[in-house]
Design a protein around this motif. Structure first.
Motif, PDB file in Angstrom:
ATOM      1  N   GLN A 195      -7.285  -3.074  -0.139  1.00 37.96           N
ATOM      2  CA  GLN A 195      -7.589  -3.773  -1.372  1.00 37.96           C
ATOM      3  C   GLN A 195      -8.696  -4.776  -1.130  1.00 37.96           C
ATOM      4  O   GLN A 195      -8.787  -5.364  -0.056  1.00 37.96           O
ATOM      5  CB  GLN A 195      -6.367  -4.546  -1.915  1.00 37.96           C
ATOM      6  CG  GLN A 195      -5.208  -3.667  -2.296  1.00 37.96           C
ATOM      7  CD  GLN A 195      -4.305  -3.385  -1.128  1.00 37.96           C
ATOM      8  OE1 GLN A 195      -4.077  -4.233  -0.296  1.00 37.96           O
ATOM      9  NE2 GLN A 195      -3.787  -2.181  -1.054  1.00 37.96           N
ATOM     10  N   PRO A 225       0.818  -1.208   0.000  1.00 45.09           N
ATOM     11  CA  PRO A 225       0.000   0.000   0.000  1.00 45.09           C
ATOM     12  C   PRO A 225       0.857   1.266   0.000  1.00 45.09           C
ATOM     13  O   PRO A 225       1.894   1.328   0.652  1.00 45.09           O
ATOM     14  CB  PRO A 225      -0.805  -0.119   1.308  1.00 45.09           C
ATOM     15  CG  PRO A 225      -0.918  -1.600   1.512  1.00 45.09           C
ATOM     16  CD  PRO A 225       0.408  -2.149   1.045  1.00 45.09           C
ATOM     17  N   ARG A 226       0.405   2.226  -0.773  1.00 44.00           N
ATOM     18  CA  ARG A 226       1.018   3.550  -0.916  1.00 44.00           C
ATOM     19  C   ARG A 226       2.357   3.517  -1.660  1.00 44.00           C
ATOM     20  O   ARG A 226       3.073   4.504  -1.665  1.00 44.00           O
ATOM     21  CB  ARG A 226       1.148   4.244   0.435  1.00 44.00           C
ATOM     22  CG  ARG A 226      -0.222   4.425   1.107  1.00 44.00           C
ATOM     23  CD  ARG A 226      -0.142   5.196   2.370  1.00 44.00           C
ATOM     24  NE  ARG A 226       0.190   6.587   2.051  1.00 44.00           N
ATOM     25  CZ  ARG A 226       0.548   7.478   2.966  1.00 44.00           C
ATOM     26  NH1 ARG A 226       0.638   7.125   4.225  1.00 44.00           N
ATOM     27  NH2 ARG A 226       0.824   8.713   2.610  1.00 44.00           N
ATOM     28  N   VAL A 237      -0.593   1.991  -4.949  1.00 42.06           N
ATOM     29  CA  VAL A 237      -1.496   0.978  -4.392  1.00 42.06           C
ATOM     30  C   VAL A 237      -2.374   1.640  -3.346  1.00 42.06           C
ATOM     31  O   VAL A 237      -1.886   2.369  -2.477  1.00 42.06           O
ATOM     32  CB  VAL A 237      -0.699  -0.193  -3.769  1.00 42.06           C
ATOM     33  CG1 VAL A 237      -1.644  -1.217  -3.153  1.00 42.06           C
ATOM     34  CG2 VAL A 237       0.203  -0.845  -4.807  1.00 42.06           C
ATOM     35  N   ALA A 238      -3.662   1.376  -3.422  1.00 43.64           N
ATOM     36  CA  ALA A 238      -4.607   1.912  -2.442  1.00 43.64           C
ATOM     37  C   ALA A 238      -4.383   1.257  -1.089  1.00 43.64           C
ATOM     38  O   ALA A 238      -3.838   0.152  -0.996  1.00 43.64           O
ATOM     39  CB  ALA A 238      -6.039   1.682  -2.921  1.00 43.64           C
ATOM     40  N   GLN A 239      -4.829   1.928  -0.047  1.00 45.54           N
ATOM     41  CA  GLN A 239      -4.657   1.418   1.319  1.00 45.54           C
ATOM     42  C   GLN A 239      -5.358   0.092   1.532  1.00 45.54           C
ATOM     43  O   GLN A 239      -4.788  -0.828   2.074  1.00 45.54           O
ATOM     44  CB  GLN A 239      -5.179   2.431   2.331  1.00 45.54           C
ATOM     45  CG  GLN A 239      -4.272   3.603   2.521  1.00 45.54           C
ATOM     46  CD  GLN A 239      -3.059   3.255   3.358  1.00 45.54           C
ATOM     47  OE1 GLN A 239      -2.240   2.418   2.999  1.00 45.54           O
ATOM     48  NE2 GLN A 239      -2.940   3.907   4.482  1.00 45.54           N
TER      49      GLN A 239
END
Length: 85
Positions: free
Chosen positions: A77, A29-30, A73-75
């Motif tokens: 998923q 993520p991120r 990447v989103a926090q």
């Protein structure tokens, strides 16, 4: 480069590779995901195909794009997402 199967669109096959990398933590993520240009180089696909991959990843909430910075990447998923869900 991957061996593409002939009966499935290439963008879906590349999408699945990137989705799996997100799910298994290869892309945390991120962190940045490959750009459209990087997808073209890695998978030997056209620019429009790479754009379809990014579009579906965004629609599925797996990535977000910051103009001028790239896609990340989103926090959170959704593990059960698939193209078109």
């Amino acid at each position: 480069m991957i061996d593409f199967v002939p009966d499935q669109p290439r963008w879906r096959q590349v999408y699945e590779v990137i989705r799996q990398r997100i799910a298994d933590g290869t892309y945390a993520p991120r962190t940045r995901v490959p750009s459209v240009l990087q997808l073209q180089q890695e998978f030997g696909i056209a620019g429009n195909t790479g754009q379809k991959v990014h579009r579906q990843l965004r629609e599925d909430g797996l990535i977000y794009t910051e103009p001028g910075l790239g896609s990340f990447v989103a926090q959170a998923q959704r593990e059960d997402s698939a193209p078109g869900d």
